[in-house]
Design a protein around this motif. Structure first.
Motif, PDB file in Angstrom:
ATOM      1  N   ASP A 309       0.849  -1.189   0.000  1.00 28.50           N
ATOM      2  CA  ASP A 309       0.000   0.000   0.000  1.00 28.50           C
ATOM      3  C   ASP A 309       0.884   1.239   0.000  1.00 28.50           C
ATOM      4  O   ASP A 309       1.309   1.731   1.047  1.00 28.50           O
ATOM      5  N   TRP A 311       0.150   4.265  -0.668  1.00 30.07           N
ATOM      6  CA  TRP A 311      -0.492   5.425  -0.058  1.00 30.07           C
ATOM      7  C   TRP A 311      -0.149   5.512   1.427  1.00 30.07           C
ATOM      8  O   TRP A 311       0.082   6.600   1.961  1.00 30.07           O
ATOM      9  N   SER A 341      -4.722  -1.319  -2.030  1.00 31.13           N
ATOM     10  CA  SER A 341      -4.956  -0.381  -0.932  1.00 31.13           C
ATOM     11  C   SER A 341      -6.284  -0.687  -0.259  1.00 31.13           C
ATOM     12  O   SER A 341      -7.217  -1.178  -0.896  1.00 31.13           O
ATOM     13  N   ALA A 346      -7.230   7.039  -0.616  1.00 36.53           N
ATOM     14  CA  ALA A 346      -6.137   6.874  -1.581  1.00 36.53           C
ATOM     15  C   ALA A 346      -6.517   7.453  -2.936  1.00 36.53           C
ATOM     16  O   ALA A 346      -7.630   7.246  -3.431  1.00 36.53           O
ATOM     17  N   GLU A 349      -1.323   9.521  -7.701  1.00 35.83           N
ATOM     18  CA  GLU A 349      -0.202  10.442  -7.554  1.00 35.83           C
ATOM     19  C   GLU A 349       0.666  10.317  -8.807  1.00 35.83           C
ATOM     20  O   GLU A 349       0.680   9.270  -9.445  1.00 35.83           O
ATOM     21  N   PRO A 371      -3.976   3.597  -6.786  1.00 35.83           N
ATOM     22  CA  PRO A 371      -4.492   2.597  -5.831  1.00 35.83           C
ATOM     23  C   PRO A 371      -5.585   1.740  -6.444  1.00 35.83           C
ATOM     24  O   PRO A 371      -6.364   2.207  -7.277  1.00 35.83           O
TER      25      PRO A 371
END
Length: 413
Positions: A309, A311, A341, A346, A349, A371
């Motif tokens: 994960d 995030w 995730s 989330a 990015e 995610p």
């Protein structure tokens, strides 16, 4: 000393170190349990039992023969291995209910009531008929053959591994229902491979059970070299990274509409030794991302899948280097990391891969960190709502491969 060697063998799957504050244990993508000396280490999966069982069934093509309810499943107390054993028990129970697959076994014996092929050559070698029986070669349909032997051995391995008492008893009861099927002394990867290769249209229903037996066998420990014959760790470690990659592969193959993916393609000609500076004639490496994205026959980009994960736990630098190479090799100059995730917050990015000089006008390549909600994915794979959720599955599949940062406000609308 043996515990220290075992800890070293586990490095990369489970990092065990002595720190200033005591023993420090870090897990990568592996879940399960392992015994290191007097210490038992248990690593649980992120998901509750019910959605995890659904995702496992989908990823490995298991039949939905029974519903493993979260309240009944032992995984919350004992770990993923008990969930896999529960799935195996359900598969084998269905096979037993239908009747074990039987096979014609060749037999040569002297019979009072001849059948099959009478062995004339053998009678001549014996000097004629000397008793009221004739040597015959015939075929008898029996359940005692290799496939059923592997299924029984897999159940017995599961019974030894299970920590839930009721599950252990159920596995033993199912094993006893195999009757005269011979017990294998040991179960190896070659035995499972042979049974898998021998599957036909008539025995294809045994495939899911063999898949679970292979998962249990592969996760039953790590061989390590101690200067003596190889031994196995007392435990069970299941690689969730491999599972997550396989889960996404099947989901994208099944639901992508205008695009398609290819699994683990080699990116050739990305690296090359200079012809005049390769004295040892080395072969240049060819990176292999998890997926390549195509629209029609045109390559569009590369994607990777990781169970970590990002995030919650950030992105390891070595992953960023790897993804940057994929982005630079992509026609769109974008690579996408799909990571598992459980966080509702989330979001996508993007990391820009810029030129390290101020005067360059070259547009930066990008690495998109995306995610994948395991809970939402499990909802979409509900077999009872397969038709009604088809459009939502296709929508999610298309969103996962978009080589740009998604606008979540638009998606929510």
């Amino acid at each position: 000393m043996a515990s220290r060697r075992l800890a070293e063998a586990l490095r990369g799957r489970l990092d065990i170190r002595e720190g200033y504050d005591g023993l420090e244990i870090t897990s990568t993508s592996f879940v399960g349990r392992v015994d290191v000396g007097p210490l038992r280490i248990a690593i649980g999966p992120k998901l509750p039992a019910m959605p995890l069982a659904r995702l496992l069934r989908y990823a490995y093509g298991l039949r939905d023969v029974t519903a493993v309810e979260e309240t009944r499943s032992p995984t919350t107390r004992h770990g993923l291995h008990d969930l896999l054993i529960s799935l195996l028990a359900a598969e084998v129970e269905e096979l037993l209910h239908r009747g074990l697959a039987r096979r014609y076994i060749p037999l040569s014996e002297n019979l009072e009531s001849p059948r099959g092929h009478i062995l004339i050559d053998q009678m001549i070698r014996q000097g004629g008929v000397r008793e009221a029986r004739l040597p015959c070669r015939h075929f008898e349909r029996r359940a005692d053959w290799h496939l059923n032997q592997v299924l029984r051995a897999g159940l017995e391995v599961g019974a030894r591994l299970a920590e839930d008492r009721n599950l252990r008893r159920r596995a033993h009861q199912l094993s006893s229902m195999f009757g005269d099927v011979e017990r294998l002394v040991s179960l190896g990867a070659d035995d499972i491979d042979r049974a898998d290769r021998g599957l036909t249209r008539l025995t294809a229903s045994c495939g899911p059970a063999l898949t679970i037996i292979r998962l249990l066998h592969d996760a039953l420990g790590i061989a390590f070299d101690s200067g003596q014959p190889p031994s196995r760790t007392p435990g069970f470690l299941f690689d969730m990274n491999v599972f997550f990659q396989r889960l996404l592969s099947r989901f994208l193959h099944d639901n992508l509409a205008g695009a398609r993916i290819a699994d683990e393609p080699a990116i050739r000609n990305l690296f090359a030794y200079a012809p005049d500076a390769n004295p040892r004639q080395r072969r240049a490496p060819a990176p292999r991302p998890d997926y390549a994205l195509f629209y029609d026959k045109e390559l569009h980009g590369f994607l990777d899948a990781k169970y970590r994960d990002v995030w919650e736990r950030s992105l390891p630098a070595e992953w960023l280097y790897q993804l940057s190479i994929y982005a630079l090799a992509s026609p769109s100059e974008v690579s996408v990391l799909l990571y598992a995730s459980m966080s509702a917050e989330a979001r996508d990015e993007r990391v820009e891969v810029r030129q390290p000089v101020t005067w360059s006008n070259k547009r930066p390549a990008s690495v998109v960190l995306r995610p994948v909600s395991l809970s939402y994915l499990a909802e979409l794979l509900d077999p009872d709502r397969a038709r009604s959720l088809a459009d939502e599955r296709r929508r999610l599949a298309d969103q996962l491969v978009v080589p740009s940062t998604r606008n979540y406000d638009m998606l929510a609308a």
